[in-house]
Design an enzyme around this catalytic site. Sequence first.
Site, PDB file in Angstrom:
ATOM      1  N   LYS A 277       0.846  -1.201   0.000  1.00 47.62           N
ATOM      2  CA  LYS A 277       0.000   0.000   0.000  1.00 47.62           C
ATOM      3  C   LYS A 277       0.880   1.249   0.000  1.00 47.62           C
ATOM      4  O   LYS A 277       1.900   1.290   0.706  1.00 47.62           O
ATOM      5  CB  LYS A 277      -0.910  -0.041   1.236  1.00 47.62           C
ATOM      6  CG  LYS A 277      -1.980   1.046   1.282  1.00 47.62           C
ATOM      7  CD  LYS A 277      -2.874   0.866   2.514  1.00 47.62           C
ATOM      8  CE  LYS A 277      -3.936   1.939   2.647  1.00 47.62           C
ATOM      9  NZ  LYS A 277      -4.757   1.779   3.875  1.00 47.62           N
TER      10      LYS A 277
ATOM     11  N   SER B 187      -9.639   2.029   2.869  1.00 47.97           N
ATOM     12  CA  SER B 187      -8.793   2.773   1.971  1.00 47.97           C
ATOM     13  C   SER B 187      -7.838   1.894   1.160  1.00 47.97           C
ATOM     14  O   SER B 187      -7.373   2.295   0.105  1.00 47.97           O
ATOM     15  CB  SER B 187      -7.963   3.789   2.757  1.00 47.97           C
ATOM     16  OG  SER B 187      -7.127   3.138   3.694  1.00 47.97           O
TER      17      SER B 187
ATOM     18  N   SER C 108      -9.599  -0.393   7.107  1.00 45.64           N
ATOM     19  CA  SER C 108      -9.061  -0.325   5.740  1.00 45.64           C
ATOM     20  C   SER C 108      -8.325  -1.553   5.236  1.00 45.64           C
ATOM     21  O   SER C 108      -7.951  -1.597   4.060  1.00 45.64           O
ATOM     22  CB  SER C 108      -8.142   0.879   5.606  1.00 45.64           C
ATOM     23  OG  SER C 108      -8.912   2.044   5.528  1.00 45.64           O
TER      24      SER C 108
HETATM   25  N1  GLN Z   1     -12.910   4.213   6.279  1.00 44.69           N
HETATM   26  C1  GLN Z   1     -12.354   4.691   7.499  1.00 44.69           C
HETATM   27  C2  GLN Z   1     -12.003   6.153   7.338  1.00 44.69           C
HETATM   28  O1  GLN Z   1     -12.326   6.690   6.358  1.00 44.69           O
HETATM   29  C3  GLN Z   1     -11.159   3.859   7.897  1.00 44.69           C
HETATM   30  C4  GLN Z   1      -9.947   4.162   7.118  1.00 44.69           C
HETATM   31  C5  GLN Z   1      -8.757   3.324   7.489  1.00 44.69           C
HETATM   32  O2  GLN Z   1      -8.859   2.301   8.165  1.00 44.69           O
HETATM   33  N2  GLN Z   1      -7.600   3.809   7.099  1.00 44.69           N
HETATM   34  O3  GLN Z   1     -11.422   6.754   8.174  1.00 44.69           O
END
Ligand code: GLN
Length: 491
Positions: free
Chosen positions: A80, A155, A179
């Site tokens: 990532k 994400s 994410s």
């Molecule tokens: N979807 C969540 C957010 O927007 C979690 C994101 C993540 O785990 N990086 O913050």
Amino acid sequence: MTDLTKLTAVEIAGLVAGGETSAVEVTRAHLDRIAAVEGRVHAFLHVDTEGALAAARAVDERRAAGEELGPLAGVPVAVKDVLTTKGVPTTVGSKILEGWRPPYDATIVQRLRAAGTVMLGKTNMDEFAMGSSTEYSAYGPSHNPWDLDRIPGGSGGGSAAAIAAYEAPLAIGSDTGGSIRQPGAVTGTVGAKPTYGGTSRYGLVAFSSSLDTPGPCARTVLDAALLHAAIGGHDPRDSTSIPQPMPDVVAAARLGATGDLTGVKLGIVSEFVGEGAEPGVMAAFHESVDALTKLGAEIVEVSCPHFKYALPAYYLIAPSECSSNLARYDGVRFGLRVGDDGNRSLEEVMSLTREAGFGPEVKRRIMLGTYALSSGYYDAYYGQAQKVRTLITRDFTAAFEQVDALISPTTPFVAFPIGARTADPYQMYLADLFTIPTNLYGGPGISVPCGLSEGLPVGLQVMAPTMADDRMYRVAAALESAVGTFTPPAL
Ligand code: GLN
């Protein structure tokens, strides 16, 4: 000839170690696959062809010299774009870091290299890991290999899409609120969030430092466990890294694969059944609960009354930390600089840079967080959210006095169409309804594919006590032995 891209990491490492194929051949097969499908999937922001082939050649040379190779040597991995990679572009899905080549490797990247894995490139993500669909990437969304018009989660949607599309057998993600697990669920792959502090944050571009947790993505539970073991463990360069040996997640995954859960007690979180999850998701979940019962697990319902406040607490804590962490992007020290024509003040250049460099979701979070931390509102918002965090932790502690692990659907809905949830931020935030409590508590959670709903994958989440990551691998591997793995339609 076997299609090397269809193999698990365990199978690839076995073939490389046995000399039946070379790391270079494996790498070329994956680079060819990337070339064939990337135009449709867009899992990668950067493919490091030369670096990957060089790393593969080094593994082949070590083998030729008679060196004993580790369990993942020669296995390709996609990383990532939130982890720094020396000399290799790292953007965090943001324009503000476009063109930045970090001068150092994150600890996890160092460990991946030391394990002899072959880094194929950097995967797409929502900007600064804020989002649940990759639609907030400044470089355009990734596509779900199950249905290219749908999101692959976020994400870390790029990492999940890459492994679901057979562009890589393994990938690294980071999980602040879901994410790793949510992209795993919606792409029919396995994603594990380790115990907070169980994997190093050194070189992980910070979003919300008290929640950010890097971890493994794979197509099988055992592969995820092997990757977890390779990257995890204490790191003196991360002040929140746990200075204890990590549990043996690989042995736990192997034990689980025997399909025996006799003596294991699992709790279904009452507040999560019936709370906003699609009927098809609940149906797949309940079938999996039956499967777990057949494997010998005892299943009970457990109440975690404060979990319903997790989402609002998270959306105060995470933006607050982000507003502080993202203050470092000032147009002076990293990446983008806009308007520095010799006539403008530092403040003007900073503001033009941030205006151009950050996308709308990142700006929304910075504003929310700055407000929640402001002196007049600190106690009412940030302070209150921290108290809720304590209550959620108490719910977990009480639950784990009754059961070994908790289970729930990973996410309330299957992969949604691209564009369906961007108009209303709250609709996007709901994707993490079931994953966020674990982050606030700091324990480990894994998503394992458990069935299909309307032809799209559904994930089951297993949550365990902190530093009991082995438990979740055992349960996940057992479920996988009963329900199998899930393959998307051919691309
Ligand atoms: N979807 C969540 C957010 O927007 C979690 C994101 C993540 O785990 N990086 O913050």
